[in-house]
Design a protein around this motif. Structure first.
Motif, PDB file in Angstrom:
ATOM      1  N   PRO A 127     -13.758 -26.649   2.854  1.00 44.09           N
ATOM      2  CA  PRO A 127     -14.806 -25.696   3.252  1.00 44.09           C
ATOM      3  C   PRO A 127     -15.231 -25.873   4.706  1.00 44.09           C
ATOM      4  N   GLY A 128     -15.344 -27.138   5.163  1.00 43.29           N
ATOM      5  CA  GLY A 128     -15.731 -27.375   6.546  1.00 43.29           C
ATOM      6  C   GLY A 128     -14.689 -26.876   7.525  1.00 43.29           C
ATOM      7  N   LEU A 129     -13.410 -27.119   7.222  1.00 44.31           N
ATOM      8  CA  LEU A 129     -12.338 -26.631   8.089  1.00 44.31           C
ATOM      9  C   LEU A 129     -12.278 -25.106   8.086  1.00 44.31           C
ATOM     10  N   THR A 130     -12.549 -24.503   6.941  1.00 51.72           N
ATOM     11  CA  THR A 130     -12.570 -23.044   6.860  1.00 51.72           C
ATOM     12  C   THR A 130     -13.678 -22.474   7.726  1.00 51.72           C
ATOM     13  N   ARG A 131     -14.863 -23.098   7.653  1.00 48.83           N
ATOM     14  CA  ARG A 131     -15.986 -22.647   8.481  1.00 48.83           C
ATOM     15  C   ARG A 131     -15.680 -22.826   9.965  1.00 48.83           C
ATOM     16  N   LEU A 132     -15.094 -23.942  10.322  1.00 48.28           N
ATOM     17  CA  LEU A 132     -14.778 -24.203  11.723  1.00 48.28           C
ATOM     18  C   LEU A 132     -13.743 -23.198  12.239  1.00 48.28           C
ATOM     19  N   ARG A 133     -12.743 -22.904  11.431  1.00 50.27           N
ATOM     20  CA  ARG A 133     -11.735 -21.918  11.841  1.00 50.27           C
ATOM     21  C   ARG A 133     -12.387 -20.558  12.039  1.00 50.27           C
ATOM     22  N   GLU A 134     -13.307 -20.200  11.171  1.00 49.12           N
ATOM     23  CA  GLU A 134     -13.999 -18.910  11.297  1.00 49.12           C
ATOM     24  C   GLU A 134     -14.823 -18.846  12.580  1.00 49.12           C
ATOM     25  N   ILE A 135     -15.474 -19.969  12.931  1.00 51.88           N
ATOM     26  CA  ILE A 135     -16.266 -20.021  14.167  1.00 51.88           C
ATOM     27  C   ILE A 135     -15.378 -19.865  15.392  1.00 51.88           C
ATOM     28  N   LEU A 136     -14.185 -20.487  15.350  1.00 57.35           N
ATOM     29  CA  LEU A 136     -13.306 -20.505  16.512  1.00 57.35           C
ATOM     30  C   LEU A 136     -12.409 -19.270  16.630  1.00 57.35           C
ATOM     31  N   THR A 137     -12.338 -18.456  15.609  1.00 56.71           N
ATOM     32  CA  THR A 137     -11.448 -17.290  15.645  1.00 56.71           C
ATOM     33  C   THR A 137     -11.691 -16.384  16.854  1.00 56.71           C
ATOM     34  N   PRO A 138     -12.952 -16.083  17.214  1.00 60.33           N
ATOM     35  CA  PRO A 138     -13.166 -15.216  18.382  1.00 60.33           C
ATOM     36  C   PRO A 138     -12.700 -15.835  19.698  1.00 60.33           C
ATOM     37  N   ALA A 139     -12.459 -17.132  19.732  1.00 57.88           N
ATOM     38  CA  ALA A 139     -12.005 -17.779  20.967  1.00 57.88           C
ATOM     39  C   ALA A 139     -10.580 -17.391  21.322  1.00 57.88           C
ATOM     40  N   GLY A 140      -9.827 -16.866  20.355  1.00 61.07           N
ATOM     41  CA  GLY A 140      -8.465 -16.425  20.625  1.00 61.07           C
ATOM     42  C   GLY A 140      -7.494 -17.553  20.899  1.00 61.07           C
ATOM     43  N   LEU A 141      -7.721 -18.711  20.312  1.00 66.95           N
ATOM     44  CA  LEU A 141      -6.838 -19.853  20.515  1.00 66.95           C
ATOM     45  C   LEU A 141      -5.472 -19.627  19.867  1.00 66.95           C
ATOM     46  N   SER A 142      -4.424 -20.126  20.516  1.00 65.63           N
ATOM     47  CA  SER A 142      -3.119 -20.134  19.869  1.00 65.63           C
ATOM     48  C   SER A 142      -3.172 -21.104  18.689  1.00 65.63           C
ATOM     49  N   ASP A 143      -2.182 -21.026  17.824  1.00 65.96           N
ATOM     50  CA  ASP A 143      -2.167 -21.922  16.661  1.00 65.96           C
ATOM     51  C   ASP A 143      -2.171 -23.387  17.104  1.00 65.96           C
TER      52      ASP A 143
END
Length: 229
Positions: A127-143
């Motif tokens: 759940p924590g990793l899912t939340r963190l990924r959701e927060i960072l999605t707008p940053a447009g980071l590559s995989d």
């Protein structure tokens, strides 16, 4: 910014007169949380948890083979509860700061659980990793940069929590100078440094947090400049 601390609900089981306590794996873990919150720097023992849940120490071994297993289950329980922390809306760097502050506040009461949180194989991290990924999605980071950002953020948070939980208190560090011979020039040279540690430690988390967010912002800028394949 207000820090949110996740407190795991720990409601003692009710029992009638003369009836044995209602024991379960969940109740034992809740008892361990109670013990850790009450005395975070006193070593948790099976006996102390047994006293809280109203059972004989040997009864707890039916659910956990040893103290390490109990601490691991308690660490997983705390991690699982942290997923309920609200994160305000806003730009992703602000949301990341809020998430990291909340996580640090949640880790602080549990210094004994830090080694178990870093080695857990339980899906409590999901759940924590899912939340963190959701927060960072707008940053447009590559995989690749997203994976690096997550590793950086996780190691920063846990590493600082371990440091805070196990470092020698500032007053003890300063007191070490009193045991140094008066004619030792190192004592006077170190005194300003050691007396400044309390203020430094008060600023340390914010400094680390800002540097971490800045690094992720640089990764995002780099990802934006690279062509997508």
């Amino acid at each position: 910014m207000t820090q949110v601390v996740t407190r795991v609900a720990t409601v003692p089981g009710r029992r009638g007169r003369g009836r044995p306590p209602r024991l379960s794996r969940e109740r034992i873990v809740e008892g361990a949380v109670e013990v850790l919150l009450a005395e975070p720097n006193v070593s948790l023992t099976i006996k102390r948890v047994a006293d809280v849940v109203g059972a004989a120490p040997m009864a707890l071994y039916r659910y956990f083979p040893d103290r390490d297993a109990l601490l691991q289950a308690t660490a997983d329980h705390v991690l699982e509860a942290m997923r309920r922390d609200p994160i305000p809306d806003g730009p992703w760097p602000d949301r990341l700061r809020a998430w990291m502050r909340a996580g640090q506040a949640n880790f602080r009461p549990y210094p004994q659980l830090m080694p178990y949180m870093t080695t857990t194989r339980h899906p409590a991290w999901i759940p924590g990793l899912t939340r963190l990924r959701e927060i960072l999605t707008p940053a447009g980071l590559s995989d690749e940069d997203l994976a690096l950002a997550v590793a950086l953020i996780s190691s920063t948070m846990l590493g600082h929590a371990v440091y805070e939980g196990y470092r020698r208190p500032d007053e003890e560090m300063t007191a070490l100078l009193d045991d140094t011979p008066a004619d030792d020039p190192r004592a006077e040279a170190l005194r300003p440094l050691l007396t400044g540690l309390p203020a430094a430690h008060a600023r340390l988390h914010d400094t680390i947090l800002d540097q971490t967010v800045t690094t992720v912002e640089r990764l995002a800028a780099g990802s934006a400049c690279r062509p997508r394949t």
